[in-house]
Design a protein around this motif. Structure first.
Motif, PDB file in Angstrom:
ATOM      1  N   GLY A 233      51.913  55.568  29.569  1.00  0.00           N
ATOM      2  CA  GLY A 233      51.555  54.148  29.520  1.00  0.00           C
ATOM      3  C   GLY A 233      50.056  53.956  29.361  1.00  0.00           C
ATOM      4  N   GLN A 234      49.286  54.706  30.128  1.00  0.00           N
ATOM      5  CA  GLN A 234      47.830  54.559  30.039  1.00  0.00           C
ATOM      6  C   GLN A 234      47.315  54.972  28.667  1.00  0.00           C
ATOM      7  N   GLY A 237      47.864  52.298  26.285  1.00  0.00           N
ATOM      8  CA  GLY A 237      46.879  51.236  26.479  1.00  0.00           C
ATOM      9  C   GLY A 237      45.551  51.572  25.835  1.00  0.00           C
TER      10      GLY A 237
ATOM     11  N   GLN B 188      49.783  50.395  30.758  1.00  0.00           N
ATOM     12  CA  GLN B 188      49.175  50.099  29.459  1.00  0.00           C
ATOM     13  C   GLN B 188      47.920  49.256  29.643  1.00  0.00           C
ATOM     14  N   THR B 190      46.040  49.205  32.178  1.00  0.00           N
ATOM     15  CA  THR B 190      45.004  50.083  32.735  1.00  0.00           C
ATOM     16  C   THR B 190      44.291  50.830  31.609  1.00  0.00           C
ATOM     17  N   GLY B 191      45.073  51.343  30.669  1.00  0.00           N
ATOM     18  CA  GLY B 191      44.481  52.059  29.540  1.00  0.00           C
ATOM     19  C   GLY B 191      43.539  51.166  28.743  1.00  0.00           C
ATOM     20  N   MET B 192      43.945  49.917  28.554  1.00  0.00           N
ATOM     21  CA  MET B 192      43.103  48.992  27.803  1.00  0.00           C
ATOM     22  C   MET B 192      41.791  48.749  28.551  1.00  0.00           C
ATOM     23  N   MET B 194      40.373  50.686  30.657  1.00  0.00           N
ATOM     24  CA  MET B 194      39.559  51.910  30.603  1.00  0.00           C
ATOM     25  C   MET B 194      38.610  51.855  29.408  1.00  0.00           C
ATOM     26  N   VAL B 195      39.160  51.426  28.266  1.00  0.00           N
ATOM     27  CA  VAL B 195      38.334  51.353  27.056  1.00  0.00           C
ATOM     28  C   VAL B 195      37.350  50.186  27.156  1.00  0.00           C
ATOM     29  N   GLN B 196      37.844  49.057  27.648  1.00  0.00           N
ATOM     30  CA  GLN B 196      36.978  47.879  27.756  1.00  0.00           C
ATOM     31  C   GLN B 196      35.765  48.149  28.643  1.00  0.00           C
TER      32      GLN B 196
END
Lengths: 285, 242
Positions: A233-234, A237, B188, B190-192, B194-196
């Motif tokens: 999931g991460q 993202g 998901q 969290t992943g976004m 991380m990049v932000q």
């Protein structure tokens, strides 16, 4: 472990009857100076055995604990050992000895590939060879001569098979557990019953531990699996944000990368989730 | 048949339900959640504070409690996970509870929750999740209730392990199918973030999301939804822009 479906109760009453209960006490003769079994300490030893075997150190370690427990529970027994007798009469080696005495006796059996341990060896597990007085034993002359010279007059050998229920025992070598006593008549049919009971207990303990360990592995796998779901999931993202992708397209991108790099998807995902970037493609600088 | 045998039978039946890949896991969890003592209960898979998937809830109150625990990163469930022991809180309003979980007790103040009982779902030292039940009125579970709850939690733990073992899980560990609604979205998002935030670690991104949820009195799932919908963007300089 290959033990016959051993009904300890029936067998011990058999052993009792061979000593003719009634006017003569059978199991633990009060007339003798030593009780053959102090009940409380025996129970403690058996419990300790079950716990100790449960520590998953493998079949030979488990059998060693049985041998040690037998030594402590049977006062007449002076020494114990484990030998692997080899398949089809060939091979064989000494696995463990409680002291130099049993080691020397096992050497004697091994040298001639003959003796009580070798006699029970080819049989299925749970077979017993009990010699109450080696001085009058005619079989295995080389061994019995040496034993008597070393001061040992009674021997009990039990075939233990391979104490590992997962292993196909028919293909395996036999292990024999030996007990030696200096006193003639020191080891009795009841001693044999006790050793067999301990082997049964050890087998059950190992089976229980195997089941528990297998379940424990499942629990670890489940945790790892959830961690995989998290990193996937991460990773999605990260790609969704970097490349303005939908979740589905981000997943496809992970899959393509995994194929291109010939790495597992969960590994690629883990790397993306750890670094917040895609793995380098080969040839790209 | 006694209580435990009845529960075993019901769980065995639930393991055989058909349908989506996650159906058996959700079904056995629902059966056990309904059987647990208290006014309501939830079964949540939880290998860590930051990864939680609630497989069953019996009512909206317990659902809200689970969201609050996940959002705030505190509570009896997390304590049960880290200690490997049941955490039985007979009065959520007493000073000790408020000191232990200030955010959670504050957030639950308006809900009909008097007592919380968290039981780790574990095998040996390996915890796979936490079963949580609540009572509207403060008070202890009886000894029989605790005994039954411990057995029930063992039953659901083993059932879930067996379900997962029997499922044809691929490389992606998809025995839960698409999973619990909202769980994957949280990761998901969290992943976004991380990049932000310039490529920070997941745990930092997640903490920022939690902080935002706390300030706005939202759930972490709501924050994740806003991030995925691009309604919420994080910035390395403190305040996220909406």
């Amino acid at each position: 472990m290959l033990l016959p479906a051993h009904d300890a109760d029936a067998a011990s009453s058999e052993a009792g009857s061979s000593e003719a209960p009634g006017p003569r006490p059978s199991v633990c003769p009060v007339a003798r100076a030593d009780p053959c079994l102090g009940t409380a300490s025996a129970v403690a030893t058996l419990l300790g055995l079950a716990v100790g075997v449960g520590e998953r150190q493998g079949p030979v370690a488990a059998l060693t604990r049985v041998a040690e427990a037998a030594l402590s529970v049977l006062p007449a027994a002076d020494a114990a050992s484990l030998v692997m007798t080899g398949s089809g009469g060939a091979g064989g080696r000494l696995l463990w000895a409680s002291d130099p005495l049993s080691h020397a006796l096992d050497q004697a059996q091994l040298a001639h590939r003959d003796g009580p341990a070798w006699h029970v060896a080819g049989e299925e597990a749970g077979q017993v060879e009990l010699v109450t007085d080696l001085a009058v034993e005619r079989r295995w002359p080389a061994f019995t001569t040496r034993a008597v010279r070393l001061g040992v007059h009674s021997v009990l050998s039990v075939s233990a098979g391979v104490l590992d229920p997962r292993v196909d025992a028919t293909a395996q070598e036999q292990v024999a557990l030996n007990l030696y006593a200096k006193r003639a008549g020191g080891l009795t049919p009841q001693s044999a019953e006790i050793v067999l009971l301990m082997l049964l207990l050890a087998t059950q303990a190992m089976r229980g531990q195997d089941a528990l360990a297998a379940a424990g592995d499942l629990a670890l796998h489940l945790r790892r699996g959830m961690a995989t779901r998290t990193t996937i999931g991460q990773a999605q993202g990260v790609l969704m944000e970097r490349y303005r992708l939908t979740p589905e397209d981000a997943f496809d991108r992970l899959r393509i990368t995994s194929q291109d790099l010939n790495r597992k998807l969960r590994e690629v995902a883990a790397e993306v989730a750890a670094t917040a970037v895609e793995p380098q493609r080969p040839g790209r600088r | 048949m006694d209580e435990v045998s009845r529960l075993r039978a019901a769980v065995a039946a639930a393991m055989r339900v058909d349908g989506s890949p996650e159906a058996p896991a959700f079904a056995v969890s629902a059966v056990v959640a309904r059987a647990l003592p208290g006014d309501g209960a939830a079964i949540t898979l939880m290998p860590s504070d930051e990864t939680r998937e609630t497989l069953a809830v019996t009512d909206e109150v317990i659902a809200a409690i689970e969201r609050a625990q996940f959002t705030l990163g505190e509570g009896p469930s997390l304590d049960a996970l880290t200690t490997g022991r049941p955490v039985l809180v007979s009065d959520l309003g007493d000073p000790m509870s408020r000191a232990a979980w200030p955010g959670l007790t504050g957030r639950l103040a308006d809900l009909p929750v008097g007592a919380l009982f968290a039981f780790p779902m574990q095998l040996g030292a390996t915890v796979i999740g936490v079963a949580l039940s609540y009572r509207a009125v403060p008070g202890d579970l009886s000894r029989d209730e605790v005994t039954f709850a411990l057995r029930a939690v063992d039953i659901v733990t083993m059932a879930l392990l067996r379900i997962r073992e029997g499922a044809a899980t691929g490389d992606e560990d998809d025995w839960l199918g698409d999973g619990v609604l909202g769980a994957r979205q949280v990761h998901q998002a969290t992943g976004m973030v991380m990049v932000q935030l310039g490529g920070v670690a997941a745990t930092i991104a997640f903490a920022r999301m939690r902080g935002h949820a706390f300030v706005l009195d939202h759930s972490i799932e709501e924050v994740a939804g806003a991030i995925l919908a691009h309604r919420l963007v994080f910035d390395p300089d403190e305040e996220p822009t909406t």
